[in-house]
Design an enzyme around this catalytic site. Structure first.
Site, PDB file in Angstrom:
ATOM      1  N   ASP A  10       0.844  -1.208   0.000  1.00  0.00           N
ATOM      2  CA  ASP A  10       0.000   0.000   0.000  1.00  0.00           C
ATOM      3  C   ASP A  10       0.881   1.259   0.000  1.00  0.00           C
ATOM      4  O   ASP A  10       0.871   2.039   0.954  1.00  0.00           O
ATOM      5  CB  ASP A  10      -0.968   0.001   1.200  1.00  0.00           C
ATOM      6  CG  ASP A  10      -0.269  -0.006   2.558  1.00  0.00           C
ATOM      7  OD1 ASP A  10       0.920  -0.399   2.622  1.00  0.00           O
ATOM      8  OD2 ASP A  10      -0.904   0.407   3.541  1.00  0.00           O
ATOM      9  N   ASP A  14       7.540   3.520   3.085  1.00  0.00           N
ATOM     10  CA  ASP A  14       8.352   2.320   3.318  1.00  0.00           C
ATOM     11  C   ASP A  14       7.986   1.205   2.351  1.00  0.00           C
ATOM     12  O   ASP A  14       8.822   0.378   1.998  1.00  0.00           O
ATOM     13  CB  ASP A  14       8.267   1.866   4.782  1.00  0.00           C
ATOM     14  CG  ASP A  14       6.848   1.760   5.308  1.00  0.00           C
ATOM     15  OD1 ASP A  14       5.932   2.411   4.785  1.00  0.00           O
ATOM     16  OD2 ASP A  14       6.643   0.993   6.267  1.00  0.00           O
ATOM     17  N   ASP A  15       6.747   1.189   1.865  1.00  0.00           N
ATOM     18  CA  ASP A  15       6.380   0.230   0.811  1.00  0.00           C
ATOM     19  C   ASP A  15       7.195   0.465  -0.456  1.00  0.00           C
ATOM     20  O   ASP A  15       7.557  -0.487  -1.158  1.00  0.00           O
ATOM     21  CB  ASP A  15       4.898   0.350   0.458  1.00  0.00           C
ATOM     22  CG  ASP A  15       3.973   0.122   1.636  1.00  0.00           C
ATOM     23  OD1 ASP A  15       3.759   1.083   2.399  1.00  0.00           O
ATOM     24  OD2 ASP A  15       3.478  -1.002   1.794  1.00  0.00           O
ATOM     25  N   ASN A  39      -2.436   2.751   3.580  1.00  0.00           N
ATOM     26  CA  ASN A  39      -1.843   4.062   3.865  1.00  0.00           C
ATOM     27  C   ASN A  39      -2.605   5.171   3.164  1.00  0.00           C
ATOM     28  O   ASN A  39      -2.623   6.319   3.619  1.00  0.00           O
ATOM     29  CB  ASN A  39      -0.388   4.090   3.412  1.00  0.00           C
ATOM     30  CG  ASN A  39       0.515   3.299   4.339  1.00  0.00           C
ATOM     31  OD1 ASN A  39       0.263   3.219   5.533  1.00  0.00           O
ATOM     32  ND2 ASN A  39       1.560   2.720   3.781  1.00  0.00           N
ATOM     33  N   THR A 124       2.868  -6.042   2.791  1.00  0.00           N
ATOM     34  CA  THR A 124       3.348  -4.904   3.592  1.00  0.00           C
ATOM     35  C   THR A 124       2.230  -3.891   3.835  1.00  0.00           C
ATOM     36  O   THR A 124       2.497  -2.719   4.062  1.00  0.00           O
ATOM     37  CB  THR A 124       4.554  -4.223   2.903  1.00  0.00           C
ATOM     38  OG1 THR A 124       4.130  -3.719   1.635  1.00  0.00           O
ATOM     39  CG2 THR A 124       5.706  -5.184   2.722  1.00  0.00           C
ATOM     40  N   ASN A 158       1.008   1.303  17.179  1.00  0.00           N
ATOM     41  CA  ASN A 158       1.332   2.660  16.723  1.00  0.00           C
ATOM     42  C   ASN A 158       0.105   3.466  16.304  1.00  0.00           C
ATOM     43  O   ASN A 158       0.179   4.685  16.209  1.00  0.00           O
ATOM     44  CB  ASN A 158       2.385   2.633  15.597  1.00  0.00           C
ATOM     45  CG  ASN A 158       1.944   1.836  14.377  1.00  0.00           C
ATOM     46  OD1 ASN A 158       0.827   1.326  14.328  1.00  0.00           O
ATOM     47  ND2 ASN A 158       2.835   1.729  13.399  1.00  0.00           N
ATOM     48  N   GLU A 164      -1.100  -2.225  15.785  1.00  0.00           N
ATOM     49  CA  GLU A 164      -0.261  -1.721  14.686  1.00  0.00           C
ATOM     50  C   GLU A 164      -1.173  -1.423  13.497  1.00  0.00           C
ATOM     51  O   GLU A 164      -2.181  -2.113  13.284  1.00  0.00           O
ATOM     52  CB  GLU A 164       0.791  -2.788  14.345  1.00  0.00           C
ATOM     53  CG  GLU A 164       1.738  -2.435  13.217  1.00  0.00           C
ATOM     54  CD  GLU A 164       1.138  -2.681  11.850  1.00  0.00           C
ATOM     55  OE1 GLU A 164       1.510  -1.995  10.900  1.00  0.00           O
ATOM     56  OE2 GLU A 164       0.258  -3.564  11.740  1.00  0.00           O
ATOM     57  N   PHE A 165      -0.791  -0.464  12.652  1.00  0.00           N
ATOM     58  CA  PHE A 165      -1.680   0.050  11.608  1.00  0.00           C
ATOM     59  C   PHE A 165      -2.197  -1.025  10.641  1.00  0.00           C
ATOM     60  O   PHE A 165      -3.392  -1.083  10.341  1.00  0.00           O
ATOM     61  CB  PHE A 165      -0.976   1.165  10.816  1.00  0.00           C
ATOM     62  CG  PHE A 165      -1.799   1.704   9.685  1.00  0.00           C
ATOM     63  CD1 PHE A 165      -2.835   2.593   9.912  1.00  0.00           C
ATOM     64  CD2 PHE A 165      -1.571   1.278   8.379  1.00  0.00           C
ATOM     65  CE1 PHE A 165      -3.623   3.074   8.872  1.00  0.00           C
ATOM     66  CE2 PHE A 165      -2.350   1.751   7.323  1.00  0.00           C
ATOM     67  CZ  PHE A 165      -3.377   2.650   7.574  1.00  0.00           C
ATOM     68  N   ASN A 166      -1.309  -1.859  10.090  1.00  0.00           N
ATOM     69  CA  ASN A 166      -1.761  -2.833   9.074  1.00  0.00           C
ATOM     70  C   ASN A 166      -2.754  -3.828   9.659  1.00  0.00           C
ATOM     71  O   ASN A 166      -3.700  -4.243   8.988  1.00  0.00           O
ATOM     72  CB  ASN A 166      -0.568  -3.597   8.477  1.00  0.00           C
ATOM     73  CG  ASN A 166       0.282  -2.724   7.586  1.00  0.00           C
ATOM     74  OD1 ASN A 166      -0.174  -1.702   7.085  1.00  0.00           O
ATOM     75  ND2 ASN A 166       1.539  -3.124   7.387  1.00  0.00           N
ATOM     76  N   HIS A 239       9.729   0.261   8.146  1.00  0.00           N
ATOM     77  CA  HIS A 239       9.132  -1.048   8.421  1.00  0.00           C
ATOM     78  C   HIS A 239       9.206  -2.064   7.269  1.00  0.00           C
ATOM     79  O   HIS A 239       9.723  -3.170   7.422  1.00  0.00           O
ATOM     80  CB  HIS A 239       7.645  -0.886   8.754  1.00  0.00           C
ATOM     81  CG  HIS A 239       7.308   0.150   9.753  1.00  0.00           C
ATOM     82  ND1 HIS A 239       7.381  -0.056  11.101  1.00  0.00           N
ATOM     83  CD2 HIS A 239       6.873   1.441   9.606  1.00  0.00           C
ATOM     84  CE1 HIS A 239       6.990   1.025  11.757  1.00  0.00           C
ATOM     85  NE2 HIS A 239       6.677   1.957  10.865  1.00  0.00           N
ATOM     86  N   ASP A 240       8.584  -1.702   6.153  1.00  0.00           N
ATOM     87  CA  ASP A 240       8.189  -2.728   5.175  1.00  0.00           C
ATOM     88  C   ASP A 240       9.323  -3.511   4.517  1.00  0.00           C
ATOM     89  O   ASP A 240       9.193  -4.724   4.309  1.00  0.00           O
ATOM     90  CB  ASP A 240       7.302  -2.082   4.093  1.00  0.00           C
ATOM     91  CG  ASP A 240       5.950  -1.672   4.643  1.00  0.00           C
ATOM     92  OD1 ASP A 240       5.564  -2.180   5.713  1.00  0.00           O
ATOM     93  OD2 ASP A 240       5.280  -0.841   3.999  1.00  0.00           O
TER      94      ASP A 240
HETATM   95  C1  BDR Z   1       2.908  -0.107   8.627  1.00  0.00           C
HETATM   96  O1  BDR Z   1       1.884   0.854   8.425  1.00  0.00           O
HETATM   97  C2  BDR Z   1       2.195   1.707   7.357  1.00  0.00           C
HETATM   98  O2  BDR Z   1       2.132   3.034   7.764  1.00  0.00           O
HETATM   99  C3  BDR Z   1       3.568   1.346   6.854  1.00  0.00           C
HETATM  100  O3  BDR Z   1       3.604   1.373   5.441  1.00  0.00           O
HETATM  101  C4  BDR Z   1       3.796  -0.051   7.395  1.00  0.00           C
HETATM  102  O4  BDR Z   1       3.356  -1.035   6.474  1.00  0.00           O
HETATM  103  C5  BDR Z   1       3.620   0.200   9.931  1.00  0.00           C
HETATM  104  O5  BDR Z   1       2.716   0.165  10.983  1.00  0.00           O
HETATM  105 CA    CA Z   2       2.830  -0.537   4.160  1.00  0.00          CA
END
Ligand code: BDR
Ligand code: CA
Length: 310
Positions: A10, A14-15, A39, A124, A158, A164-166, A239-240
């Site tokens: 997405d 970082d992707d 994202n 990711t 986060n 965590e977001f994903n 991260h990714d």
């Molecule tokens: C994940 O969430 C997105 O913001 C980043 O691309 C990463 O995949 C980190 O929590």
């Molecule tokens: Ca991502």
């Protein structure tokens, strides 16, 4: 032989680096890219995937859009981190790569069918596309070697204190993929927060000196500025690409076999990952979970991959 990989993402700052690592590393044969709303909206993440592949000179890798929203929840893009277009910072050049007419699920199916060997899926973003594939083509799952996912955490989150977001974006999808029986590896915040974008890292990437590196530096600087504001981290975590690194060089990331469950119903904890590192629940292990990373080895790998691009 390089490992065949489908990258579901997405982009996202970082992707973009995950795409570049997968395309530039000699140990990975990047067969397809699929995009998901996360994202940013699906329109943005698909456009951004096309932009970052084109500018890096990555050719012949089909890019298909997948799910525009999570399975049962509403999409809430990470604008505070990634900007309104999910790739804030640099001016985006017009994409030179077209989107494939197939959907993400169709592209995953065709890539698996045509591979002649098992294919690894690196994810990711939210796991919506992969869950849709599991539900649509249960007969094809034996063609997937494993799912390696950047998401979750063994500790805090986060986007909420524990999520965590994903994972938080589409916990139902994560639970479906985890429950499918596919070999599953999670690389969570507990590890990706060790891979910090220090001034030295930015300088090293910049010194690569090609177009991808220059664009990458703009992405890193933007990402660090939003991480400082949103997360109190002036050196943000990349991260990714750690998920890609684990596939490219398994020795770079330490994992343990353990029990992983996804919190779907908690009033304050929905989307959290429950990682039973001490085995207190006495449930059988169902996943590999990353616990450490060779940080210097990771940055060297990424630098080399970017050097191999345009
Ligand atoms: C994940 O969430 C997105 O913001 C980043 O691309 C990463 O995949 C980190 O929590
Ligand atoms: Ca991502």
């Amino acid at each position: 032989m390089p490992k065949p990989v489908i990258l579901d993402c997405d982009p996202g700052h970082d992707d973009a680096f995950a795409i570049w690592l997968a395309a530039g590393d000699p140990e990975i044969d990047l067969r397809a890219i699929t995009t998901v709303g996360g994202n940013g909206t699906l329109t943005h993440t698909t456009y951004n995937a096309r932009v970052v592949t084109g500018l890096a000179g990555i050719a012949g890798v089909p890019i298909s859009p997948g799910a525009d929203s999570p399975m049962v929840r509403l999409l809430s893009p990470a604008e505070g981190i990634h900007g309104a277009n999910a790739l804030g910072g640099p001016e985006l050049p017009a994409p030179t790569v077209a989107a494939d007419p197939r959907t993400a699920v169709e592209l995953i199916r065709d890539t698996l069918d045509g591979a002649g060997e098992e294919v690894t899926i690196v994810a990711t973003g939210p796991l919506t596309n992969i869950a849709m594939f599991v539900r649509t083509y249960p007969d094809r799952l034996s063609r997937i070697k494993e799912v390696v996912w950047m998401g979750g955490s063994t500790g805090r989150g986060n986007i909420t204190p524990y999520a965590e977001f994903n994972c938080w974006t589409d916990p139902e999808a994560a639970a479906i993929v985890l429950g499918s029986g596919l070999p599953f590896t999670m690389i969570g915040l507990n590890v990706t927060h060790q891979v910090l974008i220090t001034p030295e890292v930015v300088a090293r990437i910049g010194a690569v000196g090609n177009r991808t590196a220059a664009f990458g530096v703009e992405l890193l600087n933007y990402f660090n500025s939003t991480y400082e504001t949103d997360q109190g981290m002036p050196e943000g975590p990349l991260h990714d690409p750690v998920a890609v690194a684990l596939v490219a060089r398994p020795g770079l990331v330490t994992t343990v076999r353990t029990r992983l469950d996804i919190e779907l119903h908690g009033t304050e904890t929905a989307g959290a990952t429950s990682v039973d590192l001490l085995g207190k629940l006495r449930r059988p292990p169902n996943a590999s979970v990353a616990t450490g990373v060779d940080v210097e080895g990771f940055w060297r790998l990424l630098e080399d991959a970017i050097r191999a691009l345009s």
